[in-house]
Design a protein around this motif. Structure first.
Motif, mmCIF file in Angstrom:
data_model
loop_
_atom_site.group_PDB
_atom_site.id
_atom_site.type_symbol
_atom_site.label_atom_id
_atom_site.label_comp_id
_atom_site.label_asym_id
_atom_site.label_seq_id
_atom_site.Cartn_x
_atom_site.Cartn_y
_atom_site.Cartn_z
ATOM 1 N N LEU A 16 20.538 85.689 -2.324
ATOM 2 C CA LEU A 16 20.074 84.525 -3.087
ATOM 3 C C LEU A 16 19.002 84.858 -4.105
ATOM 4 O O LEU A 16 19.037 84.397 -5.247
ATOM 5 C CB LEU A 16 19.515 83.468 -2.119
ATOM 6 N N LYS A 17 18.054 85.678 -3.685
ATOM 7 C CA LYS A 17 16.933 85.962 -4.603
ATOM 8 C C LYS A 17 17.401 86.660 -5.873
ATOM 9 O O LYS A 17 16.852 86.433 -6.949
ATOM 10 C CB LYS A 17 15.822 86.757 -3.891
ATOM 11 N N LYS A 18 18.465 87.477 -5.752
ATOM 12 C CA LYS A 18 18.986 88.155 -6.949
ATOM 13 C C LYS A 18 19.589 87.147 -7.940
ATOM 14 O O LYS A 18 19.421 87.265 -9.139
ATOM 15 C CB LYS A 18 20.057 89.180 -6.552
ATOM 16 N N PHE A 19 20.292 86.164 -7.364
ATOM 17 C CA PHE A 19 20.876 85.124 -8.224
ATOM 18 C C PHE A 19 19.768 84.364 -8.960
ATOM 19 O O PHE A 19 19.852 84.137 -10.164
ATOM 20 C CB PHE A 19 21.691 84.130 -7.386
ATOM 21 N N ILE A 20 18.753 83.976 -8.196
ATOM 22 C CA ILE A 20 17.688 83.168 -8.800
ATOM 23 C C ILE A 20 16.945 83.973 -9.867
ATOM 24 O O ILE A 20 16.633 83.463 -10.949
ATOM 25 C CB ILE A 20 16.752 82.642 -7.701
ATOM 26 N N ALA A 21 16.731 85.257 -9.584
ATOM 27 C CA ALA A 21 16.045 86.099 -10.567
ATOM 28 C C ALA A 21 16.832 86.143 -11.874
ATOM 29 O O ALA A 21 16.261 86.054 -12.965
ATOM 30 C CB ALA A 21 15.849 87.507 -10.006
ATOM 31 N N LYS A 22 18.154 86.269 -11.776
ATOM 32 C CA LYS A 22 18.982 86.326 -12.997
ATOM 33 C C LYS A 22 18.926 85.020 -13.777
ATOM 34 O O LYS A 22 18.873 85.024 -14.998
ATOM 35 C CB LYS A 22 20.447 86.632 -12.643
ATOM 36 N N ILE A 23 18.963 83.901 -13.053
ATOM 37 C CA ILE A 23 18.863 82.607 -13.744
ATOM 38 C C ILE A 23 17.514 82.527 -14.455
ATOM 39 O O ILE A 23 17.429 82.116 -15.617
ATOM 40 C CB ILE A 23 19.020 81.434 -12.743
ATOM 41 N N ASN A 24 16.466 82.984 -13.780
ATOM 42 C CA ASN A 24 15.139 82.941 -14.398
ATOM 43 C C ASN A 24 15.013 83.884 -15.587
ATOM 44 O O ASN A 24 14.169 83.697 -16.454
ATOM 45 C CB ASN A 24 14.048 83.239 -13.361
ATOM 46 N N GLU A 25 15.893 84.894 -15.623
ATOM 47 C CA GLU A 25 15.909 85.777 -16.804
ATOM 48 C C GLU A 25 16.483 85.052 -18.016
ATOM 49 O O GLU A 25 16.425 85.552 -19.131
ATOM 50 C CB GLU A 25 16.819 86.979 -16.533
ATOM 51 N N GLY A 26 17.150 83.895 -17.778
ATOM 52 C CA GLY A 26 17.668 83.122 -18.905
ATOM 53 C C GLY A 26 19.172 82.918 -18.896
ATOM 54 O O GLY A 26 19.713 82.304 -19.803
ATOM 55 N N TYR A 27 19.859 83.436 -17.891
ATOM 56 C CA TYR A 27 21.312 83.227 -17.849
ATOM 57 C C TYR A 27 21.637 81.814 -17.384
ATOM 58 O O TYR A 27 20.916 81.232 -16.583
ATOM 59 C CB TYR A 27 21.967 84.250 -16.920
ATOM 60 N N GLU B 108 32.823 78.466 -23.395
ATOM 61 C CA GLU B 108 32.121 77.345 -24.016
ATOM 62 C C GLU B 108 30.781 77.771 -24.625
ATOM 63 O O GLU B 108 30.016 76.938 -25.085
ATOM 64 C CB GLU B 108 31.890 76.227 -22.998
ATOM 65 N N GLY B 109 30.486 79.049 -24.560
ATOM 66 C CA GLY B 109 29.303 79.546 -25.254
ATOM 67 C C GLY B 109 28.045 79.678 -24.405
ATOM 68 O O GLY B 109 26.971 79.958 -24.927
ATOM 69 N N PHE B 110 28.148 79.473 -23.104
ATOM 70 C CA PHE B 110 26.976 79.678 -22.250
ATOM 71 C C PHE B 110 26.750 81.173 -22.039
ATOM 72 O O PHE B 110 27.648 81.994 -22.210
ATOM 73 C CB PHE B 110 27.183 78.997 -20.888
ATOM 74 N N ASN B 111 25.520 81.450 -21.594
ATOM 75 C CA ASN B 111 25.113 82.822 -21.368
ATOM 76 C C ASN B 111 25.436 83.194 -19.908
ATOM 77 O O ASN B 111 24.814 82.667 -18.996
ATOM 78 C CB ASN B 111 23.603 82.837 -21.602
ATOM 79 N N THR B 112 26.408 84.064 -19.701
ATOM 80 C CA THR B 112 26.829 84.334 -18.323
ATOM 81 C C THR B 112 26.699 85.807 -17.970
ATOM 82 O O THR B 112 26.689 86.667 -18.843
ATOM 83 C CB THR B 112 28.309 83.961 -18.122
ATOM 84 N N THR B 113 26.631 86.077 -16.672
ATOM 85 C CA THR B 113 26.588 87.464 -16.224
ATOM 86 C C THR B 113 27.108 87.529 -14.793
ATOM 87 O O THR B 113 27.444 86.512 -14.204
ATOM 88 C CB THR B 113 25.160 88.034 -16.322
ATOM 89 N N GLU B 114 27.178 88.734 -14.226
ATOM 90 C CA GLU B 114 27.567 88.846 -12.821
ATOM 91 C C GLU B 114 26.668 89.847 -12.115
ATOM 92 O O GLU B 114 26.076 90.715 -12.751
ATOM 93 C CB GLU B 114 29.046 89.236 -12.681
ATOM 94 N N ILE B 115 26.543 89.699 -10.796
ATOM 95 C CA ILE B 115 25.780 90.661 -10.012
ATOM 96 C C ILE B 115 26.601 91.074 -8.795
ATOM 97 O O ILE B 115 27.411 90.292 -8.297
ATOM 98 C CB ILE B 115 24.422 90.088 -9.519
ATOM 99 N N VAL B 116 26.393 92.299 -8.360
ATOM 100 C CA VAL B 116 27.107 92.782 -7.181
ATOM 101 C C VAL B 116 26.497 92.134 -5.941
ATOM 102 O O VAL B 116 25.276 92.076 -5.800
ATOM 103 C CB VAL B 116 27.004 94.317 -7.104
#
Ligand code: UDP
Ligand code: MG
Length: 293
Positions: free
Chosen positions: A95-106, A177-185
């Motif tokens: 979970l913390k990895k997901f939240i960190a990525k969202i906080n990075e701006g994704y 749709e133009g959102f900023n997306t990424t993926e994490i392992v």
């Protein structure tokens, strides 16, 4: 606030364990949160004992994971939404990895079960879907689009509503749709309790879903672009066949009996015209629908 939405159908062994681990993990994170458990019409008599910050939504009968996620979202209030499976295959420590990525701006972060612990009947269709179909139709960069573990900003789901089974391709749609997306392992565990709720027929249905989603996304507003191109292509093949036969007949005196290709030409021309006409009917529907609004 973070809203964690967990759909479950007959997960009586897994769900309570996941719930406890989740709360332990969330307490460590020190973020405000709510957990939304969506009972998708379970028949195993599990009545989850919920603690504070938890909402339990119940479907009267099984409506499917897509509807369960949508019901969960309707009840949610968080500005970060997380989807997670109930079967303990996803790991709360990610979970913390997901939240960190969202906080990075994704805007959306999708999980990638790089070391996936599922049977081949699942992983092979899934690979075809991810690496061939989705790349071909959407130019998708995701390795594991169907991973149930993902995080997104609330705005994403406010703009792209969950309907039918479109949750499966959510990352690709969101990206388009133009959102900023990424993926994490993410970590992935074998299913220890209960059975998978999806068989491999999902593979074929998945293909049809890709086509529908692609079609709706790309041509919803302008059906003639789709039908026009397909129809014109088929018409053109038929037309060329008939043209060649016509030249042969008129200028070279060749007779047209025993030339089955003649029928191929005729049929292709008719089909081509019909498909183009369907495009016009489609345009008419879109036009009338827009005028009414
Ligand atoms: N699920 C659900 N309704 C359904 C099918 C599945 O709520 O009709 C839930 C299921 O309980 C689990 C998640 O969706 O929490 C993923 O399902 P499953 O693990 O069976 O899928 P798999 O991981 O095998 O693809
Ligand atoms: Mg699973």
């Amino acid at each position: 606030m973070i809203s964690i939405i967990i759909p479950f159908y007959n997960e009586r062994e897994s769900l309570p364990k996941l719930y406890d681990r989740l709360i332990a993990e969330l307490t460590k994170l020190k973020e405000s949160y709510e957990i939304i458990l969506v009972d998708d019409g379970s028949t195993d008599n599990l009545k989850p004992v919920v603690k504070k910050n938890t909402i339990l939504v119940t479907h009267r009968k099984r409506l499917g994971k897509g509807k369960a996620l949508a019901s969960g979202f309707t009840e949610s209030k968080g500005n970060i939404i997380i989807f997670m499976d109930a079967d303990l295959q996803d790991d709360p420590s990610d979970l913390k990895k997901f939240i960190a990525k969202i906080n990075e701006g994704y805007d959306l972060v999708n999980g990638w079960r790089q070391d996936r612990k599922d049977s081949l009947t699942k992983t092979i269709p899934s690979n075809i879907l991810n690496n061939i179909l989705l790349k071909l139709f959407f130019g998708s960069k995701f390795h594991d689009i169907n991973c149930g573990f993902k995080a997104m900003r609330r705005e994403v789901l406010e703009e792209i509503s969950l309907y039918g089974d479109n949750f499966r391709f959510l990352p690709a749609i969101v990206e388009k749709e133009g959102f900023n997306t990424t993926e994490i392992v993410v970590n992935h565990h074998p299913r220890r309790f209960g059975v998978s709720k999806y068989g491999y027929t999902k593979g074929l249905l998945g293909f049809l879903d890709v086509l529908t989603t692609f079609f709706l996304l790309e041509y919803f507003d302008r059906p003639i672009h789709f039908f026009g191109i397909v129809g014109a292509f088929i018409f053109a093949i038929g037309f060329v066949i008939l043209l060649i036969l016509g030249i042969q007949r008129i200028f070279f005196g060749m007779l047209l009996y025993r030339r089955p290709i003649l029928f191929v030409g005729i049929v292709l021309v008719i089909i081509g015209v019909q498909i183009i006409m369907s495009g016009f009917i489609g345009e008419l529907l879109v036009y009338l629908h827009k005028k009414k609004k």
